[in-house]
Enzyme design. Structure first.
Site, PDB file in Angstrom:
ATOM      1  CG  ASN A   7      -1.649   1.154   1.283  1.00 56.13           C
ATOM      2  OD1 ASN A   7      -1.682   2.184   0.585  1.00 56.13           O
ATOM      3  ND2 ASN A   7      -2.521   1.202   2.447  1.00 56.13           N
ATOM      4  CE  LYS A  14      -0.350   2.370   6.514  1.00 56.33           C
ATOM      5  NZ  LYS A  14      -2.036   2.745   6.465  1.00 56.33           N
ATOM      6  NE  ARG A  91      -6.098   1.747  -0.465  1.00 57.36           N
ATOM      7  CZ  ARG A  91      -6.049   2.930   0.253  1.00 57.36           C
ATOM      8  NH1 ARG A  91      -5.044   3.341   0.914  1.00 57.36           N
ATOM      9  NH2 ARG A  91      -7.259   3.679   0.438  1.00 57.36           N
ATOM     10  CG  HIS A 180     -12.921   3.697   3.063  1.00 58.58           C
ATOM     11  ND1 HIS A 180     -13.392   4.584   3.440  1.00 58.58           N
ATOM     12  CD2 HIS A 180     -11.330   3.772   3.430  1.00 58.58           C
ATOM     13  CE1 HIS A 180     -12.950   5.290   4.170  1.00 58.58           C
ATOM     14  NE2 HIS A 180     -11.487   4.832   3.848  1.00 58.58           N
ATOM     15  CG  HIS A 208     -14.184   1.968   6.370  1.00 58.77           C
ATOM     16  ND1 HIS A 208     -13.430   0.738   6.101  1.00 58.77           N
ATOM     17  CD2 HIS A 208     -13.362   2.905   6.827  1.00 58.77           C
ATOM     18  CE1 HIS A 208     -12.169   1.038   6.214  1.00 58.77           C
ATOM     19  NE2 HIS A 208     -12.164   2.395   6.429  1.00 58.77           N
ATOM     20  CG  LEU A 209     -17.973   4.480  11.489  1.00 62.03           C
ATOM     21  CD1 LEU A 209     -18.634   4.484  12.697  1.00 62.03           C
ATOM     22  CD2 LEU A 209     -18.281   5.387  10.361  1.00 62.03           C
ATOM     23  CG  ASN A 211      -7.935  10.145  10.407  1.00 59.41           C
ATOM     24  OD1 ASN A 211      -8.470  10.845  11.217  1.00 59.41           O
ATOM     25  ND2 ASN A 211      -6.619  10.536   9.865  1.00 59.41           N
ATOM     26  N   GLY A 212     -10.534   8.326   7.930  1.00 55.29           N
ATOM     27  CA  GLY A 212     -11.331   8.427   6.791  1.00 55.29           C
ATOM     28  C   GLY A 212     -12.498   7.476   7.091  1.00 55.29           C
ATOM     29  NE  ARG A 241     -10.032  12.992   3.325  1.00 58.26           N
ATOM     30  CZ  ARG A 241      -9.868  11.532   3.359  1.00 58.26           C
ATOM     31  NH1 ARG A 241     -10.858  10.791   3.718  1.00 58.26           N
ATOM     32  NH2 ARG A 241      -8.823  11.007   3.177  1.00 58.26           N
ATOM     33  CG  ASP A 283      -7.024   9.141  18.353  1.00 61.52           C
ATOM     34  OD1 ASP A 283      -7.972   8.433  18.861  1.00 61.52           O
ATOM     35  OD2 ASP A 283      -5.893   8.620  17.820  1.00 61.52           O
ATOM     36  CG  PHE A 284     -13.505   9.342  17.347  1.00 65.12           C
ATOM     37  CD1 PHE A 284     -13.056   9.683  16.303  1.00 65.12           C
ATOM     38  CD2 PHE A 284     -14.850   9.715  17.959  1.00 65.12           C
ATOM     39  CE1 PHE A 284     -14.182  10.268  15.307  1.00 65.12           C
ATOM     40  CE2 PHE A 284     -15.863  10.199  16.970  1.00 65.12           C
ATOM     41  CZ  PHE A 284     -15.595  10.538  15.729  1.00 65.12           C
ATOM     42  N   GLY A 333     -14.949   2.521  14.476  1.00 62.11           N
ATOM     43  CA  GLY A 333     -15.919   1.477  14.312  1.00 62.11           C
ATOM     44  C   GLY A 333     -15.860   0.419  14.990  1.00 62.11           C
ATOM     45  CD  GLU A 384      -8.979  -1.074   4.045  1.00 65.42           C
ATOM     46  OE1 GLU A 384      -8.416  -0.795   4.993  1.00 65.42           O
ATOM     47  OE2 GLU A 384      -9.122  -0.253   3.008  1.00 65.42           O
TER      48      GLU A 384
HETATM   49  P1  AMP Z   1      -8.106   3.943  10.710  1.00 64.97           P
HETATM   50  O1  AMP Z   1      -8.224   5.049   9.877  1.00 64.97           O
HETATM   51  O2  AMP Z   1      -9.173   2.839  10.556  1.00 64.97           O
HETATM   52  O3  AMP Z   1      -6.759   3.417  11.046  1.00 64.97           O
HETATM   53  O4  AMP Z   1      -8.739   4.499  12.397  1.00 64.97           O
HETATM   54  C1  AMP Z   1      -7.788   5.427  13.032  1.00 64.97           C
HETATM   55  C2  AMP Z   1      -8.734   6.141  14.045  1.00 64.97           C
HETATM   56  O5  AMP Z   1      -9.193   5.129  14.959  1.00 64.97           O
HETATM   57  C3  AMP Z   1      -7.984   6.905  14.820  1.00 64.97           C
HETATM   58  O6  AMP Z   1      -7.623   8.348  14.571  1.00 64.97           O
HETATM   59  C4  AMP Z   1      -9.114   6.861  16.216  1.00 64.97           C
HETATM   60  O7  AMP Z   1      -9.944   7.942  15.939  1.00 64.97           O
HETATM   61  C5  AMP Z   1      -9.602   5.428  16.071  1.00 64.97           C
HETATM   62  N1  AMP Z   1      -9.440   4.646  17.147  1.00 64.97           N
HETATM   63  C6  AMP Z   1      -8.463   3.971  17.240  1.00 64.97           C
HETATM   64  N2  AMP Z   1      -8.252   3.151  18.295  1.00 64.97           N
HETATM   65  C7  AMP Z   1      -9.394   3.767  19.158  1.00 64.97           C
HETATM   66  C8  AMP Z   1     -10.116   3.322  20.340  1.00 64.97           C
HETATM   67  N3  AMP Z   1      -9.626   2.486  21.335  1.00 64.97           N
HETATM   68  N4  AMP Z   1     -10.892   4.100  20.798  1.00 64.97           N
HETATM   69  C9  AMP Z   1     -11.562   5.143  19.957  1.00 64.97           C
HETATM   70  N5  AMP Z   1     -11.134   5.248  18.690  1.00 64.97           N
HETATM   71  C10 AMP Z   1     -10.162   4.610  18.384  1.00 64.97           C
END
Ligand code: AMP
Length: 396
Positions: A7, A14, A91, A180, A208-209, A211-212, A241, A283-284, A333, A384
């Site tokens: 990727n 990656k 990818r 995605h 699919h929740l 960062n994107g 975004r 970041d959540f 998610g 993925e």
């Molecule tokens: P991804 O783009 O699928 O790699 O998701 C990354 C995002 O997942 C991060 O920016 C966080 O907002 C969220 N995330 C990762 N770990 C956790 C967690 N333990 N609790 C809540 N959100 C998380």
């Protein structure tokens, strides 16, 4: 057969080496800061420690060479020769209307991918650089391109066409493509195992929740709508975004803030979303910490994010005239029970009832609705890389 999954971004790459028979990950890692000072490779063999090696990587060919060196390293490597890599799966972000499925990377295909560069100027050229670097170092290894957009090519015209002069579609192929796709395809297929119903008779909404973030409606095994559009900027509120906004806001803000179009796009892609709304980060985990500390803007960002997800779910229930399964995946998610719970609070009208205990799950496949819920809600971790390895194997 071992498949090397790549990727490739503009300054990062990656990789995973996957045994496609056992589907085990033999080794994985990332090359960071390619072409920038301070570049390094992080490498981890199966069952081994992560190691970081600082090494100059002036270009992607050098990065791929370092990946090969790591995979064949005497102590921590997992293969003895390049012959043990049967194929490479890449990818590729944008396949335009040309690619409705994965494909072997021939010279003609590479030229067709290049023609899609206009549609994804940040991503596709980087993907091609990675492909060419692999071709240089492993000229006899078959390579496959797996497109983020391909799964959504089944969308009907009414879902992909914008309310714009039709000539923009005819001349420039301006339409919804969606992204995605590898994840939406993988997760919607997995959902069939959980529900025990065939793929071709199931209505699934995949959230699919990460960062994107994007949502898709998958009906009878086909994507019929998705929230991202010509680019990944449309749809949900994301990490940085904006997602959907009134397009006239752009002109308004550009005048007020004296921004040019590049500046405006930078704001919409990198400074908006949960980060821009909260003033914290994208970041959540930080948003949840902010909420716990009484930060009102963190509360607002969380509420707006979940409300937007619920609105899209409602739209896709309408699009499919029903839904059997709602699946949550990707970083937020899979890990954030608060988000899942808040989204599902809006969905009581569908007869959804949540199992609060099950909803505490993180990063594991699990049904999180109660047995009598009218719609099954589940967490399905996406993968993925494995999906790319499967597609690659199928084609070679
Ligand atoms: P991804 O783009 O699928 O790699 O998701 C990354 C995002 O997942 C991060 O920016 C966080 O907002 C969220 N995330 C990762 N770990 C956790 C967690 N333990 N609790 C809540 N959100 C998380």
């Amino acid at each position: 057969m071992n498949i090397l999954v790549i990727n490739c971004g503009s300054s990062s790459l990656k990789f995973q080496l996957i045994n496609s028979d056992s589907e085990e990950v033999l080794a994985k890692g990332i090359c960071e800061r390619i072409g920038i000072e301070g570049s390094r490779i992080v490498y981890q063999p199966q069952g081994g420690e992560k190691e970081t090696i600082e090494s100059p990587m002036p270009n992607h060919t050098q990065a791929i060479q370092l990946v090969i060196d790591s995979l064949m390293n005497e102590k921590t490597g997992v293969i003895k020769s390049l012959d043990e890599i049967g194929a490479i799966g890449h990818r590729v972000v944008h396949g335009g209307e040309k690619f409705a499925s994965s494909t072997l990377l021939t010279e003609d295909v590479l030229a067709a991918i290049e023609e899609c560069n206009d549609l994804a100027p940040l991503h596709n050229p980087a993907n091609l650089i990675g492909i060419n670097a692999c071709k240089e170092l492993m000229p006899n290894t078959p390579m496959v391109g797996v497109f983020d957009t391909a799964f959504h090519q089944t969308m009907p015209e009414k879902a992909y066409i914008y309310g714009l002069p039709y000539e923009y579609y005819q001349k420039y192929k301006v339409r919804r493509y969606g992204f995605h796709g590898t994840s939406h395809s993988y997760v919607s297929k997995k959902a069939t195992e959980i529900v025990g119903k065939p793929y071709d008779s199931l209505k699934t909404i995949v959230c699919h929740l990460g960062n994107g973030a994007s949502i898709s409606a998958v009906m009878n095994g086909k994507s019929v709508d998705t929230s991202m559009g010509l680019t990944p900027l449309e749809g949900l509120i994301m990490g940085t975004r904006s997602g959907d906004i009134d397009p006239a806001i752009m002109e308004f803000i550009m005048k007020k803030e004296n921004l040019d179009i590049d500046g405006m796009m930078n704001v919409l892609n990198k400074k908006s979303g949960v980060q821009g709304m909260s003033g914290l980060t994208s970041d959540f985990r930080d948003i949840n910490a902010g909420i716990a500390a009484g930060n009102e803007r963190a509360v607002m960002a969380m509420d707006a994010f979940c409300y937007r997800v619920a609105k899209y779910v409602g739209a896709y229930v309408a699009a499919m005239n029903g839904v059997d399964v709602i699946a949550f995946t990707a970083g937020v998610g899979e890990n954030d029970g608060v988000v899942r719970g808040k989204v599902c609070e809006y969905l009581g009208y569908l007869g959804i009832t949540m199992d609060a205990e099950a909803n505490k799950v993180r990063g594991e496949e699990r049904v999180i609705s109660t047995p009598d819920s009218k719609v099954k809600v589940c967490v399905i971790p996406t993968n993925e890389e494995l999906a790319i390895a499967r597609e690659t194997r199928a084609l070679v």
